[in-house]
Design an enzyme around this catalytic site. Structure first.
Site, PDB file in Angstrom:
ATOM      1  N   HIS A   1       0.840  -1.205   0.000  1.00 32.99           N
ATOM      2  CA  HIS A   1       0.000   0.000   0.000  1.00 32.99           C
ATOM      3  C   HIS A   1       0.876   1.258   0.000  1.00 32.99           C
ATOM      4  O   HIS A   1       1.002   1.915  -1.030  1.00 32.99           O
ATOM      5  CB  HIS A   1      -0.918  -0.066   1.213  1.00 32.99           C
ATOM      6  CG  HIS A   1      -2.042   0.908   1.211  1.00 32.99           C
ATOM      7  ND1 HIS A   1      -2.331   1.717   0.149  1.00 32.99           N
ATOM      8  CD2 HIS A   1      -2.977   1.205   2.154  1.00 32.99           C
ATOM      9  CE1 HIS A   1      -3.380   2.458   0.439  1.00 32.99           C
ATOM     10  NE2 HIS A   1      -3.790   2.179   1.647  1.00 32.99           N
TER      11      HIS A   1
ATOM     12  N   HIS B   1      -1.496  -0.529 -12.233  1.00 31.62           N
ATOM     13  CA  HIS B   1      -2.401  -0.190 -11.127  1.00 31.62           C
ATOM     14  C   HIS B   1      -3.634  -1.072 -11.227  1.00 31.62           C
ATOM     15  O   HIS B   1      -4.087  -1.370 -12.334  1.00 31.62           O
ATOM     16  CB  HIS B   1      -2.803   1.289 -11.224  1.00 31.62           C
ATOM     17  CG  HIS B   1      -3.356   1.833  -9.941  1.00 31.62           C
ATOM     18  ND1 HIS B   1      -4.668   1.656  -9.586  1.00 31.62           N
ATOM     19  CD2 HIS B   1      -2.769   2.532  -8.935  1.00 31.62           C
ATOM     20  CE1 HIS B   1      -4.866   2.229  -8.407  1.00 31.62           C
ATOM     21  NE2 HIS B   1      -3.726   2.761  -7.994  1.00 31.62           N
TER      22      HIS B   1
ATOM     23  N   ASP C   1       3.416   6.327  -7.543  1.00 29.26           N
ATOM     24  CA  ASP C   1       4.669   6.050  -6.843  1.00 29.26           C
ATOM     25  C   ASP C   1       5.903   6.168  -7.725  1.00 29.26           C
ATOM     26  O   ASP C   1       7.022   6.112  -7.226  1.00 29.26           O
ATOM     27  CB  ASP C   1       4.619   4.640  -6.233  1.00 29.26           C
ATOM     28  CG  ASP C   1       3.649   4.574  -5.082  1.00 29.26           C
ATOM     29  OD1 ASP C   1       3.663   5.500  -4.275  1.00 29.26           O
ATOM     30  OD2 ASP C   1       2.864   3.619  -5.013  1.00 29.26           O
TER      31      ASP C   1
HETATM   32  N1  CMC Z   1       5.813  -4.614 -14.503  1.00 23.57           N
HETATM   33  C1  CMC Z   1       5.730  -5.615 -15.426  1.00 23.57           C
HETATM   34  N2  CMC Z   1       4.616  -6.316 -15.669  1.00 23.57           N
HETATM   35  C2  CMC Z   1       3.524  -5.992 -14.959  1.00 23.57           C
HETATM   36  C3  CMC Z   1       3.518  -4.968 -13.997  1.00 23.57           C
HETATM   37  C4  CMC Z   1       4.719  -4.270 -13.790  1.00 23.57           C
HETATM   38  N3  CMC Z   1       4.790  -3.272 -12.893  1.00 23.57           N
HETATM   39  N4  CMC Z   1       2.298  -4.872 -13.439  1.00 23.57           N
HETATM   40  C5  CMC Z   1       1.550  -5.795 -14.036  1.00 23.57           C
HETATM   41  N5  CMC Z   1       2.289  -6.487 -14.956  1.00 23.57           N
HETATM   42  C6  CMC Z   1       1.831  -7.534 -15.860  1.00 23.57           C
HETATM   43  C7  CMC Z   1       1.602  -8.842 -15.117  1.00 23.57           C
HETATM   44  O1  CMC Z   1       2.763  -9.636 -15.104  1.00 23.57           O
HETATM   45  C8  CMC Z   1       0.492  -9.437 -15.945  1.00 23.57           C
HETATM   46  O2  CMC Z   1       1.044  -9.966 -17.117  1.00 23.57           O
HETATM   47  P1  CMC Z   1       0.475 -11.341 -17.747  1.00 23.57           P
HETATM   48  O3  CMC Z   1      -0.934 -11.009 -18.170  1.00 23.57           O
HETATM   49  O4  CMC Z   1       1.407 -11.638 -18.871  1.00 23.57           O
HETATM   50  O5  CMC Z   1       0.519 -12.344 -16.630  1.00 23.57           O
HETATM   51  C9  CMC Z   1      -0.364  -8.231 -16.333  1.00 23.57           C
HETATM   52  O6  CMC Z   1       0.553  -7.126 -16.342  1.00 23.57           O
HETATM   53  C10 CMC Z   1      -1.501  -7.929 -15.370  1.00 23.57           C
HETATM   54  O7  CMC Z   1      -0.954  -7.846 -14.047  1.00 23.57           O
HETATM   55  P2  CMC Z   1      -1.762  -8.053 -12.703  1.00 23.57           P
HETATM   56  O8  CMC Z   1      -0.817  -8.458 -11.616  1.00 23.57           O
HETATM   57  O9  CMC Z   1      -2.935  -8.938 -12.948  1.00 23.57           O
HETATM   58  O10 CMC Z   1      -2.288  -6.610 -12.426  1.00 23.57           O
HETATM   59  P3  CMC Z   1      -2.923  -6.117 -11.059  1.00 23.57           P
HETATM   60  O11 CMC Z   1      -3.960  -5.134 -11.417  1.00 23.57           O
HETATM   61  O12 CMC Z   1      -3.323  -7.252 -10.206  1.00 23.57           O
HETATM   62  O13 CMC Z   1      -1.678  -5.429 -10.337  1.00 23.57           O
HETATM   63  C11 CMC Z   1      -0.245  -3.875  -9.397  1.00 23.57           C
HETATM   64  C12 CMC Z   1      -1.604  -4.109 -10.052  1.00 23.57           C
HETATM   65  C13 CMC Z   1      -0.133  -2.395  -9.004  1.00 23.57           C
HETATM   66  C14 CMC Z   1      -0.110  -4.721  -8.113  1.00 23.57           C
HETATM   67  C15 CMC Z   1       0.880  -4.259 -10.396  1.00 23.57           C
HETATM   68  O14 CMC Z   1       0.748  -3.503 -11.584  1.00 23.57           O
HETATM   69  C16 CMC Z   1       2.273  -4.098  -9.803  1.00 23.57           C
HETATM   70  O15 CMC Z   1       2.762  -5.010  -9.135  1.00 23.57           O
HETATM   71  N6  CMC Z   1       2.932  -2.906 -10.028  1.00 23.57           N
HETATM   72  C17 CMC Z   1       4.244  -2.673  -9.484  1.00 23.57           C
HETATM   73  C18 CMC Z   1       4.103  -2.226  -8.018  1.00 23.57           C
HETATM   74  C19 CMC Z   1       3.569  -0.832  -7.867  1.00 23.57           C
HETATM   75  O16 CMC Z   1       3.991   0.096  -8.546  1.00 23.57           O
HETATM   76  N7  CMC Z   1       2.641  -0.646  -6.916  1.00 23.57           N
HETATM   77  C20 CMC Z   1       2.038   0.655  -6.632  1.00 23.57           C
HETATM   78  C21 CMC Z   1       0.606   0.690  -7.028  1.00 23.57           C
HETATM   79  S1  CMC Z   1      -0.112   2.344  -6.924  1.00 23.57           S
HETATM   80  C22 CMC Z   1      -0.287   2.625  -5.236  1.00 23.57           C
HETATM   81  C23 CMC Z   1      -1.615   3.215  -4.843  1.00 23.57           C
HETATM   82  O17 CMC Z   1      -2.326   3.838  -5.627  1.00 23.57           O
HETATM   83  O18 CMC Z   1      -1.963   3.043  -3.659  1.00 23.57           O
END
Ligand code: CMC
Length: 444
Positions: free
Chosen positions: A268, A307, A363
């Site tokens: 978070h 995100h 971030d």
């Molecule tokens: N780098 C590379 N690939 C990514 C990334 C990333 N940062 N984020 C998602 N993907 C890929 C993931 O591997 C998946 O690929 P595939 O379909 O081939 O398996 C696809 O994109 C969808 O990913 P997901 O995990 O299902 O997406 P999600 O919506 O569950 O995850 C997230 C969202 C924020 C957890 C993720 O994008 C992530 O881990 N980002 C990096 C960490 C980060 O920056 N976090 C801060 C979020 S903003 C804080 C706030 O607003 O409070």
């Protein structure tokens, strides 16, 4: 038959039910009438992480993740970042309207007179180990405030509520700065009520022996904008914690301590720290293509990208990127910013990121700004907690005024044992978690 309804056929019984749809949702309790037989408790919905469950109606913040839109009380975040101040935005979030000039003056005054903390707070902070994490200290001191203001548990007393909101907005920056000074072994700096909200915070953080600390106006404004951008983000983990804990009608200090604790988690409030680690690992602009290739090959993620809600450029990230450039004009060049800009450029042109709709999030650039301001990484979640207090309080107030709300008490799908008899020790067989218990040395 009304169009705003859902017809459900239960194939277990062949019975059909008509469930009303209101505001694009059905009421989960309407599912309870769907039973397999008379004994059945009724149908529930299973939703770990509340991915598709709205626990409330809210008029505070609107996010349209597909279009990259964020609005507080109907006002676009871009416009607020350009024209408002954090203090004014806090008023907007809590009260629902932009204040008239005299109201804004009163609001600012009423918060400013609450920036001091009881002297015992210093004693409390001094009890922490020398290396205590500032966020751990902040969680505890916000909670400890409830012991100073026992009347705060009159949560349905409007006047008491007003006072606690002003106190929390006034004291959080003071507590945050005290936690920082404690972790550095520096003397505490008392609030300077002649300065702005962020100017005073910078003074409490960085004032040394000078008679009066004078914040750089560009830095002061940049921090104010960062505070506006972090002030609310609807039903995220910490805001849900504020609402859930507040639903027990506990005082707002205890509920805000729980929300702060939720923000402490790396999923978070801690992602900007991970971004800085990543940029340091890359080390030089020339190594960006290689790093991107590694991410595409499945070796880690691009931190600060992607995100759960935004499938478009996070509108806050765009504003923060500009701010980062402004701040670095004052503080000097940062190799991290150069790497970040190049990383963004390459990623946004790459099919891997484009097809997955991965864009920079809030971030991606915020850590670079904090680093340029010489704020240590352990303070990053604290920097998030200070402005988010306005959002938490707005939601807490909205919750208490919502007659439909009750104490949060989710259901569960029980998947454990049926009833079984108690066995004497010598008849028990080792199994499951029992096997994980091993004897530790008592010489710790
Ligand atoms: N780098 C590379 N690939 C990514 C990334 C990333 N940062 N984020 C998602 N993907 C890929 C993931 O591997 C998946 O690929 P595939 O379909 O081939 O398996 C696809 O994109 C969808 O990913 P997901 O995990 O299902 O997406 P999600 O919506 O569950 O995850 C997230 C969202 C924020 C957890 C993720 O994008 C992530 O881990 N980002 C990096 C960490 C980060 O920056 N976090 C801060 C979020 S903003 C804080 C706030 O607003 O409070």
């Amino acid at each position: 038959m009304s169009k705003d309804s859902l017809t459900i056929t239960d194939n277990r019984t062949g019975r059909t039910y008509e469930i009303p749809i209101q505001d694009g949702a059905i009421r989960a309790l309407d599912l309870r009438q769907i039973k397999s037989d008379e004994e059945d408790f009724g149908l529930m919905s299973y939703d770990p992480g509340y991915g598709n469950t709205a626990p409330c109606k809210s008029a505070i913040t609107h996010i349209d993740g597909a279009r990259g839109v964020l609005r507080y009380r109907g006002y676009r975040i871009e416009e607020l970042a350009e024209r408002s101040t954090y203090i004014e935005t806090a008023y907007l979030l809590v009260k629902g309207v932009l204040p008239q000039p005299d109201r804004l003056k009163m609001w600012r005054h009423n918060i400013t007179v609450h920036t001091m903390v009881h002297e015992n707070v210093k004693k409390f902070l001094n009890g922490f180990r020398h290396d205590a994490h500032p966020m751990g200290m902040l969680v505890s001191t916000i909670g400890a405030l409830s012991t100073f203001y026992p009347e705060a548990n009159n949560v349905f007393d409007r006047e008491s509520r007003r006072v606690q909101i002003r106190r929390l907005l006034g004291k959080t920056p003071t507590l945050a700065a005290f936690c920082y000074r404690r972790s550095r072994g520096l003397p505490y700096v008392y609030p300077d009520n002649d300065l702005s909200y962020t100017g005073n915070f910078l003074s409490m953080m960085f004032k040394m022996s000078e008679r009066q600390y004078r914040p750089d106006p560009i830095i002061e404004r940049a921090l104010d904008v960062l505070f506006i951008l972090h002030a609310d983000h609807e039903q995220n983990c910490s805001t849900s914690a504020m609402r859930n804990v507040g639903s027990s009608r506990v005082d707002p200090y205890s509920a805000a301590a729980a929300a702060t604790a939720a923000l402490y988690g790396p999923l978070h409030g801690g992602a900007n720290e991970a971004v800085l680690r990543m940029l340091n690992e890359i080390g030089h602009v020339s190594r960006v293509p290689q790093y991107v290739a590694q991410v595409k090959a499945g070796e880690g993620r691009l931190m600060g990208f992607g995100h759960r809600v935004y499938k478009h450029y996070d509108p806050r990230a765009r504003i923060i990127k500009d701010l980062a450039h402004q701040v670095l004009e004052v503080t000097g060049k940062s190799p991290e910013l150069e790497i970040a800009v190049e990383l963004e450029r390459i990623a946004l042109e790459d099919d891997f990121f484009v097809t997955r709709r991965l864009y920079p999030n809030i971030d991606f650039y915020s850590g670079i700004i904090y680093q340029a301001l010489k704020i240590p990484t352990a303070m990053f979640p604290v920097m998030f907690a200070i402005p988010r207090m306005a959002g938490w309080l707005a939601h807490w107030r909205e919750f208490l005024q919502d007659e439909e709300q009750r104490i949060a008490r989710p259901r569960q799908l029980y998947v454990g044992h049926e009833e079984r008899g108690y066995e004497p020790t010598h008849r028990r067989l080792p199994s499951g978690d029992d096997l994980e218990e091993t004897l530790v040395s008592d010489r710790i």
